[in-house]
Design a protein around this motif. Structure first.
Motif, mmCIF file in Angstrom:
data_model
loop_
_atom_site.group_PDB
_atom_site.id
_atom_site.type_symbol
_atom_site.label_atom_id
_atom_site.label_comp_id
_atom_site.label_asym_id
_atom_site.label_seq_id
_atom_site.Cartn_x
_atom_site.Cartn_y
_atom_site.Cartn_z
ATOM 1 N N GLU A 1 0.841 -1.205 0.000
ATOM 2 C CA GLU A 1 0.000 0.000 0.000
ATOM 3 C C GLU A 1 0.869 1.246 0.000
ATOM 4 O OE1 GLU A 1 -3.841 -0.286 2.204
ATOM 5 O OE2 GLU A 1 -2.995 1.389 3.355
ATOM 6 N N GLU B 1 1.424 5.043 0.704
ATOM 7 C CA GLU B 1 0.879 5.903 1.754
ATOM 8 C C GLU B 1 1.424 7.323 1.673
ATOM 9 O OE1 GLU B 1 -1.212 4.273 3.467
ATOM 10 O OE2 GLU B 1 -0.518 2.221 3.839
ATOM 11 N N GLY C 1 -7.210 4.475 6.632
ATOM 12 C CA GLY C 1 -5.792 4.650 6.889
ATOM 13 C C GLY C 1 -5.214 3.609 7.825
ATOM 14 N N SER C 2 -3.921 3.709 8.036
ATOM 15 C CA SER C 2 -3.187 2.844 8.955
ATOM 16 C C SER C 2 -2.455 3.729 9.952
ATOM 17 C CB SER C 2 -2.215 1.947 8.179
ATOM 18 O OG SER C 2 -2.921 1.078 7.303
ATOM 19 N N LEU D 1 -1.139 6.919 8.288
ATOM 20 C CA LEU D 1 -0.741 6.654 6.906
ATOM 21 C C LEU D 1 -1.991 6.680 6.044
ATOM 22 C CD1 LEU D 1 1.646 3.630 7.636
ATOM 23 C CD2 LEU D 1 2.267 6.057 7.469
ATOM 24 N N LYS D 2 -2.023 7.591 5.081
ATOM 25 C CA LYS D 2 -3.187 7.743 4.204
ATOM 26 C C LYS D 2 -2.909 7.040 2.885
ATOM 27 C CE LYS D 2 -5.920 11.269 1.775
ATOM 28 N NZ LYS D 2 -7.201 10.585 2.028
ATOM 29 N N ALA D 3 -3.717 6.047 2.553
ATOM 30 C CA ALA D 3 -3.484 5.233 1.362
ATOM 31 C C ALA D 3 -3.773 6.010 0.079
ATOM 32 C CB ALA D 3 -4.345 3.975 1.413
#
Length: 515
Positions: A240, A242, A415-416, A501-503
C-alpha cells in the motif's frame, strides 16, 4: 470443574461474524478499555478493548481464548482489540508458556509481518492518477501477487536459485544474502529480528534440519517455493502506497524523527509472510504432532486438534522451533526484498528517489523472552510486539530510547497507523493488536457486502488498486472500526500514536478479485 469448552463440530470452522452460543464466563469490565475473562481454574484472561470493541468478539473467539488459557503450561493469555476466531487460538491473542511450544498461536503463515519503507518523495508527486497507475504497473512487474505466484509471473523480479534459497532460510538477512539480492545491508538493523536460529540457538541446527526436510515428499518443490521470494500472497496480504501524517504533538514529532518518518512524504506499507514455504512447514508440524497425540493417547486441550503442543526440550519441540525459524527467515528476506523491489519501481518512475526501511515487525511468531524474570516462549498470533523505550531488549538498537515502531494496518479508506509503546504495555505482555481485525468472515462478507458500494468508496477516497474489482472479502466493512481499535490501545495505556498513513493505492491479489 473445568471451563474448557470443546468446539461444536458444526461451528468449529465458522468465520468471525457468524455467532453461536457461548456458555463460558462473561467478561468483567475493569476500565474504559480493559476487562477480564475469568476461567474457573486459572487467573483470568486479560482483555483490551472498549465496550463496543469487546462486543465484536464472537463466541468461538471466546471459546478459543478460554481453551488456550487452560492448555498445559500456559501462564498468561491476552486478547487484543482485533481478536477474532483463529486456528486453535484466537487471532489477536498473546499466549505465554515457559514450558511448552504451541504451533496454533503462530499459525500456518509463519512470521506474517508488516514493513514500512519511507521515501524522500513529496505527496504532491503522486497526486496525478496516471502517475499512480505507472507506479502500480512498475511494482506489479517486480512483486507478484496471489497464492501460487512466483518470480516467473513478474518480468522484473529477482531470480532465487536453490543454493541461495537454502542459504537464506538458514541465515536470514545476513550481509551475504542481502548483497546477493540487492537489499541494502543496513536494513537488517531496522528489523525486529533480522534472522532466527535453531532450537539450540545456532544456525547449524537449521542447516541440519533443512537437509532432513529436503528428503521429505512434501518438500520436493523447495526450489519452486524459493521462487516466491519477493512476492505478496493472497487473502489479506497487500502492498500500500501511503502519505505520512505525523501527529501534531512534541512526542509524536520527536519519535517520528527517530523512526525516520517524514511528514507529507510518500511511504510504502507491506503485509505478507513466509508464503508457500512457511505453509508447508507449519502444516507438516500440525500433522506430525497430531499423529503423535493420536499414537500416544494424549488428551487434546478441549479436544481441539489445532491446540497440539510439545514440551520444551523434547525432540518434537526442537523440530518445531527449527521449522518455525526456517520459515521466519524466509519471511524476513521476503519482506526486505519486496521493499528493495518497491524502491526500484519508484526509481523507475522517479529517477533519483531515495528510500529507507523504517521497520519490519512480525505478528505471527513465538519468541523466547523474559517474562516475570524467567525465560518463556511468547506466542503472538495476530499480535505485535510493543516494547517501550528503556527496555533491556532494545539496547544497542536505533530505538533504545524511543521504543520501536509498531506498524498497524487499518484499511485503505480509514488509513493505517504507526504507534510506539507506552510503559503500560507491560500489562499486555508487551504486545498490541496487529491491525483492525475481522468483524465479518470471508463468506459472510461476500454474502452481505455490495461490490458497487465497495468500489465507490475507494473512488470517493481517491484510492487506486491493481484490481479491476477490489476483493469484497477484504473490503473495509469486513473489518472492525479502526479508529475505535486505536482508541482502545491508547485508552488502555498500551501505546501512543506517532503517525497516520493515508493510502493512495493498494496492491492486492488481483487474480481472486477479478474472477
Amino acid at each position: 470443574m473445568s471451563t474448557q469448552i470443546k468446539p461444536d463440530p458444526k461451528t468449529k470452522n465458522r468465520s468471525s461474524g457468524e455467532r453461536h452460543a457461548y456458555t463460558g464466563p462473561g467478561m468483567i469490565a475493569t476500565g474504559e478499555a480493559t476487562a477480564l475473562l475469568p476461567t474457573e481454574t486459572t487467573p483470568p484472561i486479560k482483555v483490551f478493548g472498549t465496550e463496543s470493541i469487546r462486543e465484536t468478539f464472537d463466541d468461538l473467539c471466546l471459546q478459543q481464548a478460554v481453551n488456550s488459557r487452560l492448555a498445559p503450561g500456559v501462564t498468561d493469555l491476552v486478547l487484543n482489540p482485533d481478536a477474532h476466531c483463529g486456528y486453535g487460538a484466537p487471532v489477536g491473542c498473546v499466549m505465554v508458556s515457559p514450558t511448552h511450544i504451541y504451533p496454533g498461536p503462530v499459525g500456518v503463515d509463519i512470521k506474517c509481518s508488516m514493513s514500512l519503507l519511507q521515501l524522500d518523495l513529496p505527496a504532491e508527486a503522486i497526486e496525478d492518477r496516471k502517475v499512480r497507475r505507472q507506479l502500480i504497473s512498475a511494482i506489479c512487474q517486480r512483486t507478484p501477487t496471489g497464492a501460487g505466484k512466483g518470480q516467473r509471473s513478474a518480468v522484473k523480479s529477482r531470480h532465487v536459485n536453490r543454493t541461495l534459497g537454502k542459504q537464506l532460510v538458514v541465515e536470514g538477512a545476513s550481509d551475504d544474502v542481502c548483497k546477493a539480492l540487492g537489499i541494502p545491508t543496513n536494513w537488517a538493523h531496522r528489523c525486529e529480528d533480522s534472522f532466527h536460529v535453531g532450537h539450540d540457538e545456532t544456525a547449524d541446527a537449521l542447516e541440519s534440519r533443512l537437509e532432513t526436510l529436503l528428503h521429505r515428499r512434501d518438500m520436493t518443490n523447495f526450489t519452486d517455493k524459493m521462487q516466491q521470494l519477493g512476492s505478496y500472497g493472497g487473502g489479506n496480504h497487500f502492498g500500500e502506497c501511503e502519505v505520512v501524517e505525523v501527529g501534531d504533538n512534541d512526542r509524536a514529532r520527536e519519535v517520528a524523527e527517530t523512526f525516520g518518518l517524514h511528514d507529507g512524504k510518500v511511504a510504502f506499507l507491506s503485509h505478507c509472510g513466509s508464503r508457500g514455504f512457511g505453509h508447508i512447514l507449519a502444516s507438516g508440524q500440525f500433522k506430525s504432532l497430531q499423529t503423535k497425540f493420536d499414537q500416544w493417547g494424549i488428551p487434546l486441550p478441549a479436544g481441539d486438534r489445532q491446540l497440539v503442543y510439545a514440551p520444551l526440550g523434547s525432540g518434537e519441540a526442537n523440530d518445531y522451533i527449527d521449522d518455525m525459524s526456517l520459515g521466519a527467515n524466509f519471511a524476513t528476506v521476503n519482506h526486505l526484498l519486496i521493499n528493495a523491489l518497491v524502491l526500484e519501481a519508484f526509481q523507475e518512475v522517479f529517477p533519483g528517489v531515495k528510500g529507507n526501511l523504517v521497520y519490519f515487525i512480525s505478528h505471527n511468531i513465538a519468541r523466547k523472552e523474559i517474562v516475570d524474570d524467567r525465560p518463556a516462549w511468547v506466542h503472538r498470533k495476530g499480535a505485535t510486539r510493543a516494547i517501550p523505550g528503556g527496555h533491556h531488549s532494545l539496547r544497542e538498537t536505533p530505538f533504545a530510547k524511543s521504543g520501536h515502531p509498531i506498524l498497524l494496518p487499518g484499511n485503505p479508506c480509514d488509513g493505517s497507523a504507526v504507534m510506539v509503546a507506552d510503559e503500560g504495555a507491560a500489562a499486555s505482555c508487551y504486545s498490541v493488536n496487529h491491525g483492525a481485525g475481522r468483524v465479518l468472515g470471508r463468506r459472510h462478507a461476500k454474502r452481505v457486502l455490495d461490490q458497487t458500494t465497495v468500489d465507490s468508496e475507494f473512488e470517493s477516497n481517491d484510492v487506486l488498486s491493481n484490481c479491476r474489482k477490489y476483493p469484497i472479502d477484504e473490503a473495509p466493512a469486513a473489518y472492525k472500526d479502526f479508529n475505535e481499535v486505536l482508541r482502545s490501545v491508547k485508552s488502555a495505556g498500551l501505546a501512543s500514536e506517532v503517525a497516520r498513513l493515508k493510502a493512495r493505492f493498494v496492491i492486492k491479489d488481483a487474480s481472486k478479485a477479478d474472477d
